[in-house]
Motif scaffolding. Structure first.
Motif: not given
Length: 122
Positions: A2-4, A31-34, A94-97, A106-110
């Motif tokens: 994955v790339q942001l 994507i849950a939250v950005m 910075y963008c985070n997802a 599972y989801y990761r937030d890093d």
């Protein structure tokens, strides 16, 4: 993988506007939250705004009423419309997802982008 990728930063005069974009690509299931974060020289990184897949948003107090976060879920892209910019908004943004990749349960937030510089100066 994955790339942001952020874009849209630059130099703007006080009172001006900019629109940042963050495009997520790769093996993304959901994507849950950005979120948008920023880091000014000599300061810690701070959360500016978040937007969920349903479009709910939160904002840091100093940007409320000036910044608007939004998402286009069909493009896995998040935006930050910034108006009435102030010198204090100068920072790397910075963008985070928080997302789930295909094949994972599972989801990761890093997940982070490389950042885009916003400079507000006359």
């Amino acid at each position: 993988q994955v790339q942001l990728v952020e874009s849209g930063g630059g130099l703007v005069q006080p009172g001006g506007s900019l629109r940042l974009s963050c495009a997520a690509s790769g093996s993304i299931f959901s994507i849950a939250v950005m979120g948008w974060y920023r880091q000014a020289p000599g300061k810690q990184r701070e959360l500016v705004a978040t937007v969920t897949s349903g479009g709910s948003t939160t904002y840091e107090d100093s940007v409320k009423g000036r910044f608007t976060a939004s998402r286009d879920n069909t493009k896995n892209t998040m935006y930050l419309q910034m108006k009435r910019l102030e010198p204090e908004d100068t920072a790397v943004y910075y963008c985070n997802a928080k997302l789930r990749e295909h094949g994972n349960l599972y989801y990761r937030d890093d997940y982070w982008g490389q950042g885009t510089q916003v400079t507000v100066s006359s």
